[in-house]
Structure formats: C-alpha cells, structure tokens
Design an enzyme around this catalytic site. Structure first.
Site, PDB file in Angstrom:
ATOM      1  CG  ASP A 183      -0.289  -0.491   2.488  1.00  0.00           C
ATOM      2  OD1 ASP A 183       0.941  -0.383   2.587  1.00  0.00           O
ATOM      3  OD2 ASP A 183      -1.004  -0.954   3.388  1.00  0.00           O
ATOM      4  CD  GLU A 208      -8.590   1.023   7.426  1.00  0.00           C
ATOM      5  OE1 GLU A 208      -8.622   0.112   8.282  1.00  0.00           O
ATOM      6  OE2 GLU A 208      -7.945   2.069   7.587  1.00  0.00           O
TER       7      GLU A 208
END
Ligand code: PGA
Length: 237
Positions: free
Chosen positions: A67, A143
C-alpha cells in the site's frame, strides 16, 4: 495454518527474516509483497544483517508493496516509498527496476489501481506476502467494510487507522485520509502469507484467526488461506 509462537519481538523479527531468506534461497527470483508499519521493522533489520553475512541475495528478487498513502510524494518522510528505501532497499542488492510501490501521486486513481493489478499478474503473482495486522483488523489497508474488496483500490482510511498512524507524523501534520492498497485477490492469491503480530495485537489476532470470517474484520479472511504462517508473540496469542 501454521502458527509459530515466539517469546519476544527480537525472536519474531528473526523468525520472519528466516522465512524470507528460505523463500529467496528456494526461489531467488521470488516476488515478495512487503508491509510497512512498526511490526516488520525488526524483520528488515535482520534481513540486512543476513545480507551482510552473505546469507541472502536480493539480486533477482522482485518486491511489490502492499500500500501507499495517496497524496504523498516518494520523498516524503512518511511515504512508504521512503520507509522501504530506508528500512531495506538502500541496504541490500535489490535492483531498482524490480521494486514496485503504488504511486501516491498518480493522476488517475483508477488507472493506477488497474496498473498495479496488471503488474502483479505480469509477475505471475506473489510468492510470499508479509502482512501486519491493524488494531481494527485491517490487512494492508483493507479496512473493515461491508464487503471484501478484491482488487487494488483507493480506500478511505478509518478514523482508528488515522489515529494509530498519527504517531509517525510530526505535530500539526495530518495523516492522509486515503491510500492505495492491494485487495483480497492479491492476498488470497499469494502462494504463502506470513502474518506478523506483536504482543499488542492479542485481542484482534484472536478474533481474526478463530472468530467469524467477516469483512468487518478483514484479517479473518486469512482463515481461508491455504498456506498461512502466523508468527506471533506469545502474549499476542
Ligand atoms: P503496525 O501496523 O505494525 O504499525 O502496528 C500494522 C498494520 O497497520 O497493518
């Protein structure tokens, strides 16, 4: 799942580094998916030590990072480009054209995500993925959400992640609200996943490994991974 219990962070780092060394010994041109954050720092230190001892060679390896924050240039002290450069890449013999990290400054987010997925495909997938786990159960920056996102995507970071990561940023400097992250297809497609959890991750790790599989706790999907190695400090168990 193969769970390795260790008694200290030192041992966690050492055991994780050994897994990476074994992978590169077995397949020198392995594709490694690499994590940032505080948990893998010790592993990178141990890898550098082993590199200097001639025990590991990164000459043919490829790395794809999990990421990157959107909006941070590579030279920003909190970008994951910068983190990787300092924690590993500057210290070992990895070829600069074998290193891949999402471009936080990409003009077209959708194109950046698609290009990252195509890249992983072109590399024939990931041989070994190193993951940490967020306090809210995120892996990479996937998430808690209503569904599992398959592909690389731009994600709005949750408030708890922003708060947890504020410690890395200087006072008055804001944590970016968005980040690029690999999705679950890359995670589940990795030939092996190495999940690292320090003692501070006790509760969330237990829920992730033994609770219900749900996108509300993204790491729980790892229960379905056919080749998962968890290295955790005993207190995290
Ligand atoms: P940490 O982060 O290693 O800094 O605790 C883990 C994560 O957010 O994945």
């Amino acid at each position: 799942m193969n769970k390795i219990l260790v008694s200290s962070y030192e041992q966690l780092s050492d055991t994780a580094a050994e897994e990476v060394v074994n992978q590169l010994t077995k397949k020198p041109d392995s594709v490694l998916a690499l994590a940032t954050g505080s948990t893998p720092k010790g592993m990178y230190e141990k890898l550098i030590e082993r590199y200097h001892e001639g025990k590991v060679d990164f000459g043919q390896a490829y790395t794809v990072n999990l990421d990157e924050y959107q909006g941070l240039p590579a030279e920003h002290l909190q970008s994951y480009h910068y983190y990787m450069k300092k924690q590993l890449f500057d210290e070992v013999n990895i070829a600069s054209d074998h290193i891949y990290i999402p471009n936080g400054l990409a003009e077209d987010a959708r194109q950046e995500c698609q290009a990252y997925d195509s890249l992983i495909e072109r590399l024939n997938g990931i041989d070994l993925m190193v993951l940490g786990i967020g306090r809210n159960g995120h892996i990479a920056f996937n998430e808690p959400a209503a569904w599992f996102d398959c592909n690389t995507h731009l994600v709005r970071l949750s408030e708890s992640t922003i708060q947890a990561n504020q410690r890395f940023f200087s006072e008055g400097e804001e944590v970016p609200k968005y980040a690029y992250t690999m999705g679950m297809k890359a995670v589940m497609g990795a030939k092996q996943v190495l999940l690292l959890a320090g003692a501070d991750k006790h509760n969330i790790l237990k829920d992730a490994l033994y609770g219900r599989i749900t996108s509300a706790l993204p790491a729980s999907i790892l229960q379905l991974h056919p080749n998962l190695v968890v290295i955790c400090e005993e207190k995290a168990e």
